[in-house]
Design an enzyme around this catalytic site. Sequence first.
Site, PDB file in Angstrom:
ATOM      1  N   PRO A 238       0.951  -1.136  -0.121  1.00  0.00           N
ATOM      2  CA  PRO A 238       0.062   0.064   0.031  1.00  0.00           C
ATOM      3  C   PRO A 238       0.887   1.392   0.230  1.00  0.00           C
ATOM      4  O   PRO A 238       1.788   1.362   0.500  1.00  0.00           O
ATOM      5  CB  PRO A 238      -0.579  -0.165   1.388  1.00  0.00           C
ATOM      6  CG  PRO A 238       0.066  -0.960   2.139  1.00  0.00           C
ATOM      7  CD  PRO A 238       0.849  -2.000   1.294  1.00  0.00           C
ATOM      8  N   LYS A 239       0.406   2.289  -0.608  1.00  0.00           N
ATOM      9  CA  LYS A 239       1.273   3.556  -0.388  1.00  0.00           C
ATOM     10  C   LYS A 239       0.688   4.263   0.579  1.00  0.00           C
ATOM     11  O   LYS A 239      -0.295   4.955   0.484  1.00  0.00           O
ATOM     12  CB  LYS A 239       1.212   4.202  -1.760  1.00  0.00           C
ATOM     13  CG  LYS A 239       1.863   5.471  -1.896  1.00  0.00           C
ATOM     14  CD  LYS A 239       1.869   6.191  -3.732  1.00  0.00           C
ATOM     15  CE  LYS A 239       2.622   7.455  -3.526  1.00  0.00           C
ATOM     16  NZ  LYS A 239       2.312   8.522  -2.628  1.00  0.00           N
ATOM     17  N   VAL A 240       1.040   3.913   1.611  1.00  0.00           N
ATOM     18  CA  VAL A 240       0.784   4.706   2.749  1.00  0.00           C
ATOM     19  C   VAL A 240       0.815   6.123   2.790  1.00  0.00           C
ATOM     20  O   VAL A 240       1.724   6.683   2.671  1.00  0.00           O
ATOM     21  CB  VAL A 240       1.316   4.107   4.162  1.00  0.00           C
ATOM     22  CG1 VAL A 240       0.737   4.757   5.341  1.00  0.00           C
ATOM     23  CG2 VAL A 240       1.208   2.552   4.323  1.00  0.00           C
TER      24      VAL A 240
ATOM     25  N   GLY B 285      -2.972   4.773  -2.895  1.00  0.00           N
ATOM     26  CA  GLY B 285      -2.580   4.110  -3.948  1.00  0.00           C
ATOM     27  C   GLY B 285      -1.733   2.849  -3.670  1.00  0.00           C
ATOM     28  O   GLY B 285      -1.780   2.585  -2.241  1.00  0.00           O
TER      29      GLY B 285
END
Length: 560
Positions: free
Chosen positions: A123-125, A278
Amino acid sequence: MKVWMAILISILCWQSSAWAVCPAWSPARAQEEISRLQQQIKQWDDDYWKEGKSEVEDGVYDQLSARLTQWQRCFGNETRDVMMPPLNGAVMHPVAHTGVRKMADKNALSLWMRERSDLWVQPKVDGVAVTLVYRDGKLNKAISRGNGLKGEDWTQKVRLISAVPQTVSGPLANSTLQGEIFLKRKGHIQQQMGGINARAKVAGLMMRQGNSDTLNSLAVFVWAWPDGPHLMTDRLKDLATAGFTLTQTYTRAVKNADEVAHVRNEWWKAKLPFVTDGVVVRAAKEPESRHWLPGQAEWLVAWKYQPVAQVAEVKAIQFAVGKSGKISVVASLAPVMLDDKKIQRVNIGSVRRWQEWDIAPGDQILVSLAGQGIPRIDDVVWRGAERTKPTPPENRFNSLTCYFASDVCQEQFISRLVWLGSKQVLGLDGIGEAGWRALHQTHRFEHIFSWLLLTPEQLQNTPGIAKSKSAQLWHQFNLARQQPFTRWVMAMGIPLTRAALNASDERSWSQLLFSKEQFWQQLPGTGSGRARQVIEWKENAQIKKLGSWLAAQQITGFEP
């Protein structure tokens, strides 16, 4: 080499589509607009990095920064780095933060993945990037991302975050980690809850002076271990053992873009412990850390979620007159995509509402989708330097105007045609606003029922109406003659609901004309006010004239 060229072409095509339309400004106007937006973004940057606060939503900031870059490229100005922090008192990173290149879409990602193997998705944290340096098993230093080479010393702050391991052992005892400090969430569903300005909230907590218990609302997601174990599985296992469990939980092996899309969609809808914007796809094989430089990472890319709301430029303000005579205002937009829908128009509402919003061509507005995918305005996020608003039409229309065509009645007249052709009224399939405009422009209708007199030859020779469609349209017009009396009365705009009209049991024009106010008042959902409107409607000269005309056409219920 061919694949790399394809990726480059894909990126350039995407960029050119995003930047294709440059504002038609003079050099002086361009300089003024760019300067104003530049100053505003600089102010937001100062607030963010020096004060630890944000006066603007993260998504709006990102999109307006992109808009500034677009304008600068259009007019040959030097572009700026987004969110470049001040470097006073900065600390060197042991390993540079590379940043991550964004993929435009699934096709671009697929091309990128084609030449690589051993790929993993994370996950694009959404938070603030940090370097964690461990020496002899203890947290030695924490450094903000800064410009990728230097950042601020956050060691004391990070030591107060209980979710960050202060001691480690084994392979991590002398390690450098890169990750994201994020706001802890319980069951955050990105699709429903959006970004909640998480990045700014984290920055605010980290920049705030003094120690605060609120730092325990933060945690860290480690996404890189420079010079760590070669196998991703070993990397994840060691991180989990040291206390960085989220990395192992939310890192999955993927073989192609379809698998990435599946995981991306899953995380978009799932309950997660953090906000995301994202996914990131990375190769397990990375170069030695001494080769890492900002903006030069070829082993990882990001595929961001489409924003829940988009900043769109207002191209024009238009006025529409509905069948009831009400004037509504519509903003025409430079096209934006929302949930796979191309949005080019948004309804503002009444003239008064438009004036309250104070929207003019050239302004930047935030648009999202309301229920049933209908675009709506959330905010005006930027107003242009030069603002010229059109003058709305005079409010001369009402529910009893424009049954007969005239120059001033053009818009309401067309609205009446669209209404009577709708499924709930006469059910004229295959014709909408564009078709009605074409017919009226060619045949100059006298009133809203003049189309009943059109011949097959006239329809066939109407510009804008396909010849293959003209026969079908003539058939629809003839079928309309067989519609029940109540449908024709609805087409005439009687101010009653269909349920009330059906309950009235009126089956002829003569019967309807002789009904008194008391009769209408007793119908369900009508009342005295609506009953008076019905009386006013049936006594209107235009309505009586239309009734006589329909009688001459032998429409059911109108015959003498």
